[in-house]
Design an enzyme around this catalytic site. Structure first.
Site: not given
Ligand code: NAD
Ligand code: DAU
Length: 354
Positions: A132-134, A158, A162
């Site tokens: 992630t970019d975080e 989180y 990562k």
């Molecule tokens: P998600 O939470 O939707 O899915 C995570 C999946 O991993 C789930 O299916 C869960 O059951 C599985 N899991 C959790 N713990 C596990 C374990 N110990 N063993 C096997 N499986 C396990 O997450 P996502 O949003 O699909 O993100 C996927 C990946 O991409 C993550 O590594 C996250 O950090 C990264 N990522 C997410 C975003 C985003 O915006 N969602 C952006 C950048 C990177």
């Molecule tokens: O940047 C990549 C990341 O983006 C991934 O690594 C994470 O897995 C993914 O969950 C996401 O993280 P964020 O914290 O940015 O996403 P989230 O959807 O939780 O929140 C997006 C923005 O919106 C953040 O600034 C918080 C805000 N927010 C979120 C929720 C859930 C609100 O204002 N209200 C809300 O109820």
């Protein structure tokens, strides 16, 4: 064959569904099925012999050893993680267990497997870690976007977990020569996104007539990327990325949260108007901010563009329209994910926030 972990989650499921639109190469999908894992997202693959689902943990070395020896995948793509920042604030332990310890066990298992391959298979093997970019921390309004050389400065449990996993992946290349690739991507949105995250939460709450909780002043900036574009970036890095390198992936789409919420409301006004004729934006409620909330993320994705020729196919305007349409057309999926655990989380997180 490739082994994909966490592919019952949001991005992993999109990745596997996309994979089979382009290739018949089999996928072993290893997922623990936490609250975020959802087999309904993979329902269209039921009965497909090329998709082998295994219910298990990336921290289970015996299981991994068996899967790697039996299937001999040419690559491992690691999506498995705890992914929600707010949950990491309430309870960081699962994040350390899966994202740090789990990734370590996965790396150890893969290292043993890789060590047993012949020279040609060893050279062709890849371990792609999805991150992630975080990990880079937060930016001020005038700061340049994150590049691959921006120092890590994670701010939430989180992002710290990562960042730790990224460091382990890097070290396995540097020390053991494991052919690793890491992608650091910005915020994804699209189909099958669990409605604890901003965009799907806003859609689901708006349609249910519930408040739309915007944290703080709503001016935090994220760089939004349609999930299919993230999947195409991962495929491209797997195919042509240089082992040991990291690649930033982003949408060139920086937007403040309140603008995102207003866009979702405007699309819902058009596609599924409220029965009382009022605007969905009337449901917006400003709530207490997230502790330690990162103000701005922005990705400089010029390296992956320059070196691997990748660019997103969707603009935010086209991607968000498809996303809202998908949620309107897939209400059974939405209802099914709103289980008892989901309701419990919503009460815990938003019960006394307003
Ligand atoms: P998600 O939470 O939707 O899915 C995570 C999946 O991993 C789930 O299916 C869960 O059951 C599985 N899991 C959790 N713990 C596990 C374990 N110990 N063993 C096997 N499986 C396990 O997450 P996502 O949003 O699909 O993100 C996927 C990946 O991409 C993550 O590594 C996250 O950090 C990264 N990522 C997410 C975003 C985003 O915006 N969602 C952006 C950048 C990177
Ligand atoms: O940047 C990549 C990341 O983006 C991934 O690594 C994470 O897995 C993914 O969950 C996401 O993280 P964020 O914290 O940015 O996403 P989230 O959807 O939780 O929140 C997006 C923005 O919106 C953040 O600034 C918080 C805000 N927010 C979120 C929720 C859930 C609100 O204002 N209200 C809300 O109820």
């Amino acid at each position: 064959m490739i082994l994909v972990t966490g592919a019952a989650g949001f991005i992993g499921a999109n990745f596997v569904l996309d994979w089979f639109t382009q290739s018949d190469e089999p996928v072993i999908n290893l997922d623990k099925l936490t609250y975020a894992g959802n087999m309904q997202s993979l329902a269209s693959l039921k009965g497909k012999p090329n998709h082998i689902f295994v219910h298990g943990d990336i921290g289970d070395r015996a299981l991994l050893q068996r899967l790697l020896a039996e299937h001999k995948p040419r690559a491992v793509v690691n999506f498995a993680a705890e992914s929600h920042v707010d949950r990491s604030i309430h309870g960081p332990e699962d994040f350390i267990q899966t994202n740090v310890v789990g990734t370590f066990h996965l790396l150890e298992s893969v290292r043993t497997h890789w060590g047993s391959l012949d020279t040609e298979a060893k050279a062709a093997f890849r371990f792609l870690h999805v991150s992630t970019d975080e990990v880079y921390g937060t930016l001020g309004p005038a700061d340049a976007p994150f590049t691959e050389t921006t120092p890590f400065a994670p701010n939430s449990p989180y992002s710290a977990s990562k960042a730790s996993s990224d460091h382990l992946v890097r070290a396995y290349h540097h020390t053991y020569g494991l052919p690793v690739l890491t992608t650091n991507c910005s915020n994804n949105y699209g189909p099958y996104h669990f409605p604890e995250k901003l965009i799907p939460l806003m859609i689901v709450n708006a349609l249910a007539g519930k408040p739309l909780p915007v944290y703080g002043d709503g001016m935090q900036v994220r760089d939004w990327l349609f999930v299919k574009d993230h999947c195409s970036a991962i495929r491209r890095v797997l195919e042509a990325g240089v082992p040991g390198e990291t690649y930033n992936v982003g949408g060139w789409n920086e937007k403040p949260n309140i603008e995102i919420v207003n866009t979702v409301c405007a699309l819902l006004n058009e596609m599924s108007p409220r029965r009382d004729g009022k605007a969905y934006a009337d449901q917006i409620t400003y709530v207490t901010d997230r502790p330690g909330h990162d103000r701005r993320y922005a990705i400089d994705a010029s390296k992956i563009h320059r070196e691997l020729g990748w660019r997103p196919a969707e603009t935010f305007e086209t991607g968000i329209r498809k996303t809202v349409r998908w949620y309107l057309d897939n209400q059974p999926w939405v209802q099914q994910v709103q289980s008892g655990e989901y309701r419990q989380w919503m009460d815990q997180q938003y019960g006394n926030k307003a």
